[in-house]
Design a protein around this motif. Structure first.
Motif, PDB file in Angstrom:
ATOM      1  N   ASP A 202       0.834  -1.099   0.138  1.00 33.07           N
ATOM      2  CA  ASP A 202      -0.014   0.252   0.163  1.00 33.07           C
ATOM      3  C   ASP A 202       0.874   1.162  -0.020  1.00 33.07           C
ATOM      4  N   HIS A 203       1.943   1.297   0.513  1.00 22.13           N
ATOM      5  CA  HIS A 203       2.948   2.483   0.703  1.00 22.13           C
ATOM      6  C   HIS A 203       3.196   2.599  -0.580  1.00 22.13           C
ATOM      7  N   ILE A 204       3.974   1.420  -1.165  1.00 23.92           N
ATOM      8  CA  ILE A 204       4.571   1.997  -2.548  1.00 23.92           C
ATOM      9  C   ILE A 204       3.599   2.559  -3.637  1.00 23.92           C
ATOM     10  N   LEU A 205       2.370   1.976  -3.508  1.00 26.15           N
ATOM     11  CA  LEU A 205       1.383   2.531  -4.489  1.00 26.15           C
ATOM     12  C   LEU A 205       1.000   3.787  -4.246  1.00 26.15           C
ATOM     13  N   THR A 206       0.962   4.341  -3.006  1.00 26.70           N
ATOM     14  CA  THR A 206       0.232   5.453  -2.654  1.00 26.70           C
ATOM     15  C   THR A 206       1.425   6.532  -2.862  1.00 26.70           C
ATOM     16  N   GLN A 207       2.604   6.283  -2.107  1.00 31.41           N
ATOM     17  CA  GLN A 207       3.463   7.020  -2.089  1.00 31.41           C
ATOM     18  C   GLN A 207       4.484   7.443  -3.493  1.00 31.41           C
ATOM     19  N   ALA A 217      -6.052  -1.235   1.620  1.00 31.57           N
ATOM     20  CA  ALA A 217      -6.805  -0.303   2.207  1.00 31.57           C
ATOM     21  C   ALA A 217      -8.130  -0.351   1.450  1.00 31.57           C
ATOM     22  N   LEU A 218      -8.214  -0.025   0.044  1.00 34.33           N
ATOM     23  CA  LEU A 218      -9.154   0.309  -0.698  1.00 34.33           C
ATOM     24  C   LEU A 218     -10.113  -1.094  -0.573  1.00 34.33           C
ATOM     25  N   GLN A 219      -9.802  -2.238  -0.503  1.00 36.87           N
ATOM     26  CA  GLN A 219     -10.610  -3.473  -0.391  1.00 36.87           C
ATOM     27  C   GLN A 219     -11.463  -3.467   1.178  1.00 36.87           C
ATOM     28  N   ASP A 220     -10.816  -2.821   2.049  1.00 38.85           N
ATOM     29  CA  ASP A 220     -10.995  -2.787   3.420  1.00 38.85           C
ATOM     30  C   ASP A 220     -12.241  -1.843   3.237  1.00 38.85           C
ATOM     31  N   THR A 258     -13.933 -11.571   8.386  1.00 36.31           N
ATOM     32  CA  THR A 258     -12.974 -10.327   8.712  1.00 36.31           C
ATOM     33  C   THR A 258     -13.148  -9.733   7.052  1.00 36.31           C
ATOM     34  N   LEU A 259     -14.111  -8.713   7.096  1.00 35.79           N
ATOM     35  CA  LEU A 259     -14.802  -7.947   5.875  1.00 35.79           C
ATOM     36  C   LEU A 259     -13.851  -6.816   5.626  1.00 35.79           C
ATOM     37  N   GLY A 260     -13.593  -6.152   6.381  1.00 37.08           N
ATOM     38  CA  GLY A 260     -12.972  -4.597   6.294  1.00 37.08           C
ATOM     39  C   GLY A 260     -13.496  -3.833   7.397  1.00 37.08           C
ATOM     40  N   ARG A 261     -13.790  -2.434   6.953  1.00 37.37           N
ATOM     41  CA  ARG A 261     -13.959  -1.457   7.815  1.00 37.37           C
ATOM     42  C   ARG A 261     -15.473  -1.918   8.450  1.00 37.37           C
ATOM     43  N   LYS A 262     -16.306  -2.572   7.914  1.00 32.64           N
ATOM     44  CA  LYS A 262     -17.633  -2.570   8.416  1.00 32.64           C
ATOM     45  C   LYS A 262     -17.733  -3.661   9.341  1.00 32.64           C
ATOM     46  N   THR A 263     -16.625  -4.507   9.459  1.00 28.30           N
ATOM     47  CA  THR A 263     -16.535  -5.468  10.605  1.00 28.30           C
ATOM     48  C   THR A 263     -15.615  -5.149  11.520  1.00 28.30           C
ATOM     49  N   GLY A 264     -14.848  -4.001  11.383  1.00 31.74           N
ATOM     50  CA  GLY A 264     -13.712  -3.532  12.489  1.00 31.74           C
ATOM     51  C   GLY A 264     -12.431  -4.007  12.187  1.00 31.74           C
ATOM     52  N   GLY A 265     -12.209  -4.640  11.123  1.00 40.02           N
ATOM     53  CA  GLY A 265     -10.970  -5.263  10.866  1.00 40.02           C
ATOM     54  C   GLY A 265     -10.930  -6.142   9.431  1.00 40.02           C
ATOM     55  N   GLY A 266      -9.795  -6.171   8.808  1.00 40.25           N
ATOM     56  CA  GLY A 266      -9.692  -6.803   7.317  1.00 40.25           C
ATOM     57  C   GLY A 266      -8.312  -6.919   7.190  1.00 40.25           C
ATOM     58  N   PHE A 267      -7.774  -6.486   6.222  1.00 39.25           N
ATOM     59  CA  PHE A 267      -6.248  -6.199   6.105  1.00 39.25           C
ATOM     60  C   PHE A 267      -5.612  -5.246   7.334  1.00 39.25           C
TER      61      PHE A 267
END
Length: 272
Positions: A202-207, A217-220, A258-267
């Motif tokens: 994620d850092h490489i692709l954003t920065q 982060a997008l999948q979450d 563990t589905l991301g933001r909607k469950t409180g955790g994903g990646f």
């Protein structure tokens, strides 16, 4: 997505009926809208009166029959073709023949959804992106039986919402999700091969890559279950073409809930 789309429409002065058979879902949608509008007030983008007026335009309903007088109906349920077909079969019985019946599907065939239904010329795809109040793009998809006049009405409706509308052919994943599958899948393969961590990718692709969000982060944000379902749909529709093959990592996370933001955790982990 349904709540977000309803909020977009109400914010542009359309009267909206938001339907769900589950009262808890409607309550969550109402809380989401109130919080979103309040944040806009705090940021000075709208006034308190704008917030009140927007909420006043929304009617909350639990009976689909109340949609009978709607000019435009937008479906935003999960990516299951039989579920969508059953909803559209009901809508064709309830709604006027000239009403637009639109699916927010991100990957399923509009032609298949409309197959065998009355007045298929008024059935089209209108694909918003998450979160609907923020993301500017809307894909307008014509099925084999969608009328050109009706598709143009959808296109102009999207523009009236302040969106950037584009026509897309009725092919698996349309435009954006066809591009996005390799973006997610290759990132998952890099992770599975232990070439780099979630955070590093994620850092490489954003920065360095210039993306606003990395693939994990997008999948979450979207929901890992949603992303996995779309990947499965595109993979199946392209007759198991290798570049669209779903990842076991996604599969295990969906199985674990563990589905991301909607469950409180994903990646990543999120505060409730």
């Amino acid at each position: 997505m349904g709540a977000g789309i309803a909020l977009v429409c109400a914010s542009k002065k359309y009267d909206v009926m938001l339907f769900d058979s589950n009262l808890d879902v409607l309550d969550k949608a109402k809380s989401y809208m109130q919080k979103t509008l309040e944040n806009q007030v705090i940021k000075g983008r709208i006034s308190d009166q704008d917030k009140a007026d927007t909420l006043e335009r929304i009617t909350w309903v639990q009976n689909m029959n109340e949609l009978t007088d709607g000019d435009i109906v937008i479906e935003a349920v999960s990516e299951r073709i039989e579920l969508k077909k059953s909803i559209f079969a009901a809508l064709t019985e309830i709604c006027r023949p000239d009403a637009l019946l639109l699916s927010n599907t991100s990957s399923l065939s509009i032609t298949a959804i409309a197959g065998g239904l009355a007045h298929p010329e008024r059935i089209a795809g209108m694909h918003f992106f998450n979160p609907a109040p923020v993301m500017p793009l809307v894909e307008v998809i014509r099925g084999n039986m969608t009328g050109m006049e009706q598709a143009e009405r959808v296109f102009h409706f999207a523009e009236s919402l302040g969106k950037i509308a584009v026509y897309a052919s009725d092919t698996p994943g349309f435009i954006v999700n066809r591009i996005a599958r390799p973006f997610y899948n290759e990132s998952l393969r890099i992770l599975q091969d232990k070439v780099a961590t979630v955070e590093q990718i994620d850092h490489i692709l954003t920065q360095a890559g210039g993306f606003k969000m990395g693939p994990f982060a997008l999948q979450d944000l979207i929901g890992i279950d949603v992303s996995f379902a779309v990947t499965e749909s595109v993979y199946t529709s392209f007759f198991q073409e290798g570049r669209f093959k779903p990842s076991r990592i996604q599969q295990r996370m969906v199985q674990a809930g563990t589905l991301g933001r909607k469950t409180g955790g994903g990646f990543y982990e999120y505060n409730s």
